[in-house]
Motif scaffolding. Structure first.
Motif, PDB file in Angstrom:
ATOM      1  N   UNK A   1       0.776  -1.229   0.000  1.00 28.44           N
ATOM      2  CA  UNK A   1       0.000   0.000   0.000  1.00 28.44           C
ATOM      3  C   UNK A   1       0.803   1.271   0.000  1.00 28.44           C
ATOM      4  N   UNK A   2       2.082   1.201   0.406  1.00 30.18           N
ATOM      5  CA  UNK A   2       2.882   2.417   0.489  1.00 30.18           C
ATOM      6  C   UNK A   2       3.927   2.517  -0.613  1.00 30.18           C
ATOM      7  N   UNK A   3       3.846   1.629  -1.611  1.00 28.75           N
ATOM      8  CA  UNK A   3       4.828   1.626  -2.699  1.00 28.75           C
ATOM      9  C   UNK A   3       4.132   1.855  -4.044  1.00 28.75           C
ATOM     10  N   UNK A   4       4.858   2.348  -5.034  1.00 26.51           N
ATOM     11  CA  UNK A   4       4.262   2.600  -6.346  1.00 26.51           C
ATOM     12  C   UNK A   4       3.656   1.346  -6.973  1.00 26.51           C
ATOM     13  N   UNK A   5       2.468   1.482  -7.508  1.00 24.33           N
ATOM     14  CA  UNK A   5       1.757   0.364  -8.139  1.00 24.33           C
ATOM     15  C   UNK A   5       0.754   0.949  -9.130  1.00 24.33           C
TER      16      UNK A   5
END
Length: 241
Positions: free
Chosen positions: A173-177
């Motif tokens: 949830x806290x990383x680029x995707x």
């Protein structure tokens, strides 16, 4: 303003490049960067083929060459873009795949007639990948080989939004995707060369945070610590409010 008849005449008559080819994929380099038209190999020459301009009102005279008055001479009669063509100087290669057997390029291949051209692209799926056909560069589909033509085969759907990717464990949830063409993938900027030196940078503004960070959606983050990553761009880091 050009009359509709002049527009149609320009669009229906291909312009011929130089150099020889067997199949349309042989023309990729010559036709690189071509806009508002497509590229094809016809009787050994790479040609550009124009298309109807968006918004141009037109009537269709045919769906098949058999709808045309010239149909009794099929070797010089074709239905192109809904218009009948009977000019001997504007011949095409085929009406059906059987017609391809008389062409030298198909003498040892099972060519398929597509768009009045005899084409041969693959024997296996690997041929499509090695040949860099569009299906090999698609996110939402993979390559198939049907009737010796490379086709798109839809991949199983993974997502509708990036929260689906988090639930699947494809990203955190806290990383680029990114959910692109129903697939969980890295956002476009992850592969930019500047990111090797700035691995934590993931936004130019808060909209980017909404786009690629699941925990930031619904305006839960701002874009802070902007820093110039190249001559033209400044990027920052998505920071929870």
């Amino acid at each position: 303003m050009l009359s509709l008849s002049i527009i149609l005449a320009v669009l229906c008559v291909p312009s011929v490049f130089s150099d020889e080819c067997q199949f349309t994929q042989d023309c990729n380099v010559k036709c690189e960067g071509l806009q508002d038209a497509s590229c094809a190999c016809r009787f050994g020459s790479c040609i550009t083929v124009g298309h109807y301009w968006f918004g141009v009102t037109r009537t269709r005279d045919c769906e098949e060459f058999t709808d045309c008055d010239c149909s009794e001479t099929p070797e010089t009669c074709f239905c192109r873009e809904g218009k009948c063509i009977s000019d001997p100087e504007d011949k095409w290669e085929c009406h059906n795949s059987t017609d391809c057997s008389v062409l030298e390029k198909c003498s040892d291949k099972d060519c398929t007639c597509r768009g009045n051209l005899c084409e041969f692209e693959c024997t296996t799926v690997e041929d499509c990948i090695k040949g860099d056909f569009h299906c090999s560069r698609s996110i939402g589909s993979e390559c198939g080989c049907e009737e010796h033509l490379c086709t798109h085969v839809d991949r199983p759907k993974q997502c509708e939004e990036i929260s689906d990717c988090v639930e699947l464990g494809k990203c955190t949830g806290d990383a680029p995707c990114s959910c692109d063409e129903s697939q969980c993938v890295d956002p476009w900027y992850v592969n930019q060369s500047w990111r090797e030196d700035y691995p934590t940078k993931n936004c130019k503004n808060a909209k980017d945070c909404n786009y690629s960070i699941a925990n930031c959606q619904n305006d839960k983050c701002t874009c802070e610590n902007l820093e110039k990553v190249n001559k033209y761009e400044s990027w920052g880091e998505c920071t929870p409010i």
